[in-house]
Design an enzyme around this catalytic site. Sequence first.
Site, PDB file in Angstrom:
ATOM      1  N   HIS A   1      14.351  37.532  17.493  1.00 27.07           N
ATOM      2  CA  HIS A   1      15.514  36.653  17.557  1.00 27.07           C
ATOM      3  C   HIS A   1      15.294  35.355  16.783  1.00 27.07           C
ATOM      4  CE1 HIS A   1      17.704  39.076  20.600  1.00 27.07           C
ATOM      5  NE2 HIS A   1      16.476  39.523  20.815  1.00 27.07           N
TER       6      HIS A   1
ATOM      7  N   GLU B   1     -10.178  33.664   7.915  1.00 32.28           N
ATOM      8  CA  GLU B   1     -11.420  33.004   7.520  1.00 32.28           C
ATOM      9  C   GLU B   1     -12.360  33.977   6.818  1.00 32.28           C
ATOM     10  OE1 GLU B   1     -12.863  29.399   9.866  1.00 32.28           O
ATOM     11  OE2 GLU B   1     -14.303  30.947  10.447  1.00 32.28           O
TER      12      GLU B   1
ATOM     13  N   LYS C   1     -13.477  18.847   6.480  1.00 35.51           N
ATOM     14  CA  LYS C   1     -14.433  18.117   7.297  1.00 35.51           C
ATOM     15  C   LYS C   1     -15.038  16.957   6.517  1.00 35.51           C
ATOM     16  CE  LYS C   1     -15.866  22.027  10.189  1.00 35.51           C
ATOM     17  NZ  LYS C   1     -17.007  22.864  10.617  1.00 35.51           N
TER      18      LYS C   1
END
Length: 443
Positions: free
Chosen positions: A300, A279, A414
């Site tokens: 793995h 951010e 948003k």
Amino acid sequence: MALPFVPEAEIVRLGAEAERCNGMLQEGTGAGADFLGWVSLPSSIDGAMLERVDEVARRLRQLASVVVVIGIGGSYLGARAVQEALGDPFAGLGGAQGTQVVYAGQNLSPDYLSSLLRAVSDRSLALIVVSKSGTTTEPAVAFRILREEIVRRYGVRGARERIVAVTDRARGALKKMADEQGYDTFVIPDDVGGRYSVLTPVGLLPLAVAGVDVAALVEGAQAAERAMGAEVPFAGNPALQYAAVRNALYRKGYKVELFGSYEPALRDVGEWWKQLYGESEGKQGRGIFPASVTFTTDLHSMGQYIQEGERMLFETIVSIEAPHTDVTVQAEADDADGLNFLAGRRLSEVNRTAENGVALAHCDGGVPNLRVTLPRVDAYEIGWLLYFFERACGVSGYLLGVNPFDQPGVEAYKKNMFALLGKPGYEAEGERLHERLRDMGRE
């Protein structure tokens, strides 16, 4: 292990730039200067604030066997990272008593919230809600639902004791509600952004409820603040060294940074770190992409790509010198698994050998490998680590040429959510977005 990939002269040159950027942080002369309260935050924390945090935490622990912390992004990631780093991952198997701290409001999943409500149906309950505005969709929805549950169980007066708001000093929907309902409140400082807020009541209150030694956490951050200030030159300043090296690698084409550790307890520190750097730096078409792994587990699954995939990666490994406890490998008569060559060795030695072997292999495969070393995992050292990454992030953002303290891109999703959900004032935009979704076959 960065020098094989970046000339030392380039790191030294960037070190001088990093010193200048660190001065900008200290003096407040760079971009985002209104959000630099975190720079001197550790040294500003006094005993009175910690006493009040402890007082409210003790009350919540007495009232509730489960305290739900409601928040998203910086409003919960730091607290959860420290709690997981310092907690016992198997405490529940031992029938541990005391108050549990869990998290909500970080997603919109009905299954998650329903499962939480079922899990606490026969447990005494309290809430800490963390939000500057009180209107961010994810935590606001969770708070509405969980607040109703608290009021249903304990009534309005009981809810007043069991709900604590960490919010703005004077404005916002949550502050208004807290004042009207008489909830205890703690302040999110105006000059500290969410991703830098773990050492404010945003993180300290939930951690105190969880039993973390928040005074030691703050002491570690205070030590880091002294060690990484603007008066400390590049040669002795680990935050500047980290910022300079990662930017030097970025300029050489290493666009992805993997945060890793060989201690599973630090997994959520990686989640906090991803928000801090993603951010802060991901702007204007620039920035190192932050990802995280836990070794040896993820060797793995991700090991093949790290070793031989596209050469755009570098690693930052948080290395722990000493575990809290140790286990010794025993010999077996038939040596069926072929591990008798490890007999008598401590597991910490095996783990460290894996770390060193992987570092050599990855460097040989073209993956620069940086290391941050902590003596142990405790509250003091984690406090140091949090501030180290924060300070380095501010410097690194300035080296990158962006404002590390805003997040304009976060608002895009948003606004689309508000429009698509029919929030008043977004009707025209909502219709336009629904039409786009129909064209895409998503409605």
